[in-house]
Scaffold this active site. Structure first.
Site, PDB file in Angstrom:
ATOM      1  N   HIS A   1      50.251  41.162  42.288  1.00  0.00           N
ATOM      2  CA  HIS A   1      49.327  42.243  41.573  1.00  0.00           C
ATOM      3  C   HIS A   1      47.988  41.898  42.198  1.00  0.00           C
ATOM      4  O   HIS A   1      47.603  40.882  42.980  1.00  0.00           O
ATOM      5  CB  HIS A   1      49.199  41.275  40.173  1.00  0.00           C
ATOM      6  CG  HIS A   1      48.056  41.964  39.455  1.00  0.00           C
ATOM      7  ND1 HIS A   1      48.222  43.203  38.983  1.00  0.00           N
ATOM      8  CD2 HIS A   1      47.058  41.472  38.793  1.00  0.00           C
ATOM      9  CE1 HIS A   1      46.960  43.352  38.044  1.00  0.00           C
ATOM     10  NE2 HIS A   1      46.428  42.281  38.142  1.00  0.00           N
ATOM     11  N   ASN A   2      47.148  43.247  42.502  1.00  0.00           N
ATOM     12  CA  ASN A   2      45.850  43.118  42.930  1.00  0.00           C
ATOM     13  C   ASN A   2      45.943  42.476  44.510  1.00  0.00           C
ATOM     14  O   ASN A   2      45.304  41.492  44.881  1.00  0.00           O
ATOM     15  CB  ASN A   2      44.610  42.226  42.199  1.00  0.00           C
ATOM     16  CG  ASN A   2      44.427  43.055  40.852  1.00  0.00           C
ATOM     17  OD1 ASN A   2      44.771  44.306  40.809  1.00  0.00           O
ATOM     18  ND2 ASN A   2      43.660  42.337  40.095  1.00  0.00           N
TER      19      ASN A   2
ATOM     20  N   GLU B   1      50.620  45.841  44.984  1.00  0.00           N
ATOM     21  CA  GLU B   1      49.823  46.813  44.516  1.00  0.00           C
ATOM     22  C   GLU B   1      48.548  47.323  45.072  1.00  0.00           C
ATOM     23  O   GLU B   1      48.018  46.430  45.811  1.00  0.00           O
ATOM     24  CB  GLU B   1      49.178  46.033  43.093  1.00  0.00           C
ATOM     25  CG  GLU B   1      48.412  47.085  42.023  1.00  0.00           C
ATOM     26  CD  GLU B   1      47.959  46.382  40.989  1.00  0.00           C
ATOM     27  OE1 GLU B   1      47.767  47.159  39.945  1.00  0.00           O
ATOM     28  OE2 GLU B   1      47.500  45.249  40.870  1.00  0.00           O
TER      29      GLU B   1
ATOM     30  N   ASP C   1      44.914  49.568  44.527  1.00  0.00           N
ATOM     31  CA  ASP C   1      43.970  50.123  43.584  1.00  0.00           C
ATOM     32  C   ASP C   1      43.059  50.934  44.316  1.00  0.00           C
ATOM     33  O   ASP C   1      42.308  50.403  45.269  1.00  0.00           O
ATOM     34  CB  ASP C   1      43.066  49.056  42.859  1.00  0.00           C
ATOM     35  CG  ASP C   1      43.935  48.454  41.670  1.00  0.00           C
ATOM     36  OD1 ASP C   1      44.810  48.977  41.146  1.00  0.00           O
ATOM     37  OD2 ASP C   1      43.360  47.321  41.049  1.00  0.00           O
TER      38      ASP C   1
ATOM     39  N   HIS D   1      38.945  46.330  43.389  1.00  0.00           N
ATOM     40  CA  HIS D   1      39.063  46.136  41.934  1.00  0.00           C
ATOM     41  C   HIS D   1      37.819  47.086  41.187  1.00  0.00           C
ATOM     42  O   HIS D   1      36.611  46.296  41.170  1.00  0.00           O
ATOM     43  CB  HIS D   1      39.077  44.679  41.682  1.00  0.00           C
ATOM     44  CG  HIS D   1      39.618  44.434  40.417  1.00  0.00           C
ATOM     45  ND1 HIS D   1      40.966  45.075  39.982  1.00  0.00           N
ATOM     46  CD2 HIS D   1      39.263  43.645  39.221  1.00  0.00           C
ATOM     47  CE1 HIS D   1      41.113  44.457  38.526  1.00  0.00           C
ATOM     48  NE2 HIS D   1      40.200  43.805  38.341  1.00  0.00           N
TER      49      HIS D   1
ATOM     50  N   GLU E   1      47.768  52.309  42.127  1.00  0.00           N
ATOM     51  CA  GLU E   1      46.777  52.577  41.014  1.00  0.00           C
ATOM     52  C   GLU E   1      45.745  53.650  41.378  1.00  0.00           C
ATOM     53  O   GLU E   1      44.968  53.390  42.117  1.00  0.00           O
ATOM     54  CB  GLU E   1      46.261  51.303  40.567  1.00  0.00           C
ATOM     55  CG  GLU E   1      47.159  50.375  40.038  1.00  0.00           C
ATOM     56  CD  GLU E   1      47.799  50.649  38.786  1.00  0.00           C
ATOM     57  OE1 GLU E   1      47.088  51.494  37.748  1.00  0.00           O
ATOM     58  OE2 GLU E   1      48.961  50.469  38.487  1.00  0.00           O
TER      59      GLU E   1
END
Length: 703
Positions: A305-306, A335, A337, A350, A384
């Site tokens: 995640h992230n 992931e 973003d 983020h 994302e």
């Protein structure tokens, strides 16, 4: 006592120059760039640094902590300073675990080449050491630390100081007796070989000697038949015990005459018990051993995640190093973003926070370089996507141009798919977000399990927050299990976890959720559990789910489980510890008071923990001799975590080391558990010695 490395390495001009020392610039950021004097010590194992030549020096790093050395152009920090320093003069020291990289800039290309080649030579030598060589090097390191005046010999006062450093509290008279016995030259000091004998006297393993004598008729050796009996009765090796006994004698008996006579000495038995064959983790589970031809939804998939973050989610650093580290530890779902960036270039960070920004194309380049260094199995990029239409076109362009043939852009066989592909093809990268690039794993919103059954297809994937997923498990656990038998689910941590903390993934795995995304940059219990599950199957990032979680008509309820087989009883005798390090909070001048906690993670009724009493002032060879007992209903889902702590009656016990593994990969019998740090790095030779016994729960008698 000369370093073991000094005897293993060829003559190297590079190493001699490194031992002379070099002024180099240490670079932490674009604004922090300071000259430091770096020098390889005579032991060949440590690099020290000082502010000036001849200045007060302190340790910078140990060679055993180094994973690899990279050229300057591979460092995003050094690339950002390319106008100030030629990239050819820079290099990066990459450490195991989560320790930050060390970026250095030498005064010339030649000096940079000397350090890069020399460091890599040392790293390769350490990596290729066998078990005995690693122990010898460990002894050499301690001798070097204890020999305060560096004259190659140790006085009794230096030995007493060293014992304290090694976590040993010993009666001074007894310590002097061992010292004098080892001082065969009667010089009043211990030199290299004498120090080894002193160490052997310290390390006398009475509990292993007793075990040896229990199976040896004459107390001098184990005959082939006696060793077969030991392997069959205690180690539960079954029918393969006779053939295995011959293999192990040939592998671990130090005496050539013993090998010829097919007998095992006490030293041979201890060598076997301390080896990978005597490890608690079954060697058969180390390579890829599972069926890898089933659809992707039948596997747990190691997920990050992230991934771009190295720290917290509010003002932490974003870096391509996050992707490199995740891929090298076996993560198969990353992931990204993505937001609109300046000059038409998408950026990764983020969103709506103070985290730093990196270019999307640099992320993709890192994925292309590192995707298949640790595992050959597919990588899933969870994009994302917050970009405008124009920058989405740039995204697609970077993915297709940089990844090239690695990007899966058609179905595996070119035909309309009827199920998800298996982890077995060619090495490939899947992107579930951009519609033009989606072949499998199309992202869809979750409404209900009935809605998914009626409207969605097997190649679609839904994402769930940790709160939503846990709520569904409680409300409709069996439906979630059935859903995960035909479609992929991705679970991600709560947005409230701004410190990048983690949840326990076990509860989600119990319901068959495949991609339980973790903040892999954050060490702790939760990552120990995650690492424990994916330690098996070659560390490839894919673990086959149990059969009852792959059945679309499964009757399994995670909250009210009934396993497909009988419950099992686990008895663990925690016997002893060996060369335990001090905890991070252990005060200088004190010695650890170790205890062992055993934790079981699985379905809720199986989750339990028990611990031994603590042993006062002994981290070197503590003895517990205590038995802990657990009942487990669903062993197929259980993991065990062995945690060693330093007891503290005033405050929280301090972490010393841990090891986590799946129940199904555990070997029975007398086993060593080789401890890992919080970062998952080996604490060799620290271990605990246990006896493992697993039995089916007896059926209740009928009256």
């Amino acid at each position: 006592m000369a370093s073991l490395l000094q005897g293993r390495l060829p003559a190297s001009e590079d190493l001699l120059l490194m031992q002379n020392g070099t002024m180099m610039r240490k670079v932490r950021s674009r604004s922090w760039k300071k000259l430091r004097y770096f020098r390889l010590q005579e032991d060949g194992m440590t690099v020290w640094h000082a502010r000036t030549v001849g200045g007060s020096a302190k340790p910078s790093f140990s060679i055993s902590d180094v994973e690899t050395v990279r050229e300057g152009h591979e460092s995003e920090l050094l690339r950002s300073l390319a106008e100030e320093f030629p990239l050819e003069q820079g290099f990066t020291v990459v450490f195991h675990g989560r320790r930050s990289n060390l970026d250095l800039v030498a005064g010339s290309v030649a000096e940079a080449q000397v350090w890069m080649a020399g460091l890599q030579l040392l790293v390769d030598a350490v990596t290729n050491m066998d078990q005995q060589e690693r122990l010898d090097q460990w002894l050499s390191d301690w001798f070097y630390r204890g020999d305060k005046n560096q004259d190659g010999r140790m006085t009794f006062q230096e030995v007493q100081r060293l014992l304290h450093l090694m976590n040993v509290e010993m009666d001074p008279d007894y310590a002097l007796q061992l010292f004098q016995m080892a001082d065969t030259s009667q010089s009043g000091t211990l030199e290299g070989g004498e120090f080894v004998e002193f160490y052997k006297a310290l390390m006398k393993r009475d509990e292993v000697q007793e075990l040896f004598e229990n199976f040896s008729a004459d107390g001098q050796k184990l005959t082939l038949l006696e060793f077969v009996d030991f392997l069959r009765e205690e180690q539960k090796e079954g029918e393969r015990a006779p053939d295995l006994a011959l293999e192990l004698i040939d592998r671990y008996e130090p005496s050539e005459s013993g090998k010829l006579r097919h007998v095992l000495s006490m030293d041979g038995l201890l060598s076997y018990l301390s080896s990978k064959d005597g490890d608690i983790f079954n060697p058969a589970c180390l390579p890829v051993y599972q069926d890898m031809t089933q659809p992707l939804n039948h596997y747990y998939i190691s997920s990050s995640h992230n991934t771009y973050l190295l720290g917290d989610q509010f003002c932490g650093q974003s870096s391509v190093e996050g992707y490199i580290r995740a891929l090298k530890r076996g993560c198969r779902c990353l992931e990204v973003d993505i937001w609109d960036g300046p000059n038409g270039e998408p950026i990764v960070y983020h969103g709506h926070t103070l985290t730093s920004r990196i270019l999307f194309k640099d992320v993709v380049a890192s994925v292309a370089q590192y995707a298949f260094q640790t595992s050959d199995y597919p990588v899933i990029l969870s994009l994302e996507n917050h970009c405008s239409w124009d920058q989405q076109q740039t995204l697609a362009s970077h993915l297709t141009e940089i990844l090239g043939d690695q990007l899966l852009s058609t179905t595996v066989d070119g035909l309309l798919p009827t199920q998800l592909p298996s982890p077995e093809r060619p090495k490939s990268v899947l992107c579930p977000s951009l519609s033009a690039l989606v072949v499998y794993l199309k992202s869809v919103s979750f409404h209900s399990f009935a809605h998914s059954r009626d409207h969605y297809r097997f190649y679609e994937i839904s994402s769930f927050s940790e709160a939503k997923a846990k709520s569904l498990i409680k409300e409709a656990g069996n439906e979630f299990v059935q859903h995960n038998a035909w479609q992929l689910s991705r679970v991600y941590p709560s947005g409230l976890r701004t410190d990048s903390s983690n949840y326990n993934p076990q509860e989600l795995w119990n319901a068959g959720c495949q991609m339980v995304a973790m903040n892999v940059q954050t060490a702790g219990l939760e990552m120990d559990i995650c690492d424990g599950l994916f330690r098996q199957n070659g560390g490839c990032g894919y673990v086959l789910k149990p059969g009852f979680l792959r059945d679309a008509q499964s009757t399994f309820y995670p909250e009210r489980p009934v396993g497909p087989s009988k419950a099992q009883i686990l008895r663990i005798q925690v016997i002893s510890g060996q060369q335990l390090p001090k905890g991070a909070k252990t005060k200088e001048g004190t010695i650890v008071d170790p205890l062992v906690r055993v934790e079981v993670f699985g379905v809720r009724p199986d989750t339990a923990r028990q611990e031994t009493n603590h042993v006062e002032n002994n981290g070197f060879n503590p003895y517990w001799g205590e038995t802990l007992c657990f009942r487990v209903q669903v062993p197929e889902l259980a993991l065990l975590r062995f945690l060693v702590k330093d007891y503290n009656w005033k405050f929280r016990d301090d972490f010393v080391g841990q090891y986590t593994l799946p129940w199904t990969c555990m070997q029975q019998g007398y086993r060593h558990i080789h401890l890992l740090s919080k970062d998952g790095i080996s604490l060799h030779p620290a271990s605990i010695f246990v006896h493992i016994c697993i039995e089916e729960e007896p059926e209740e008698a009928e009256f």
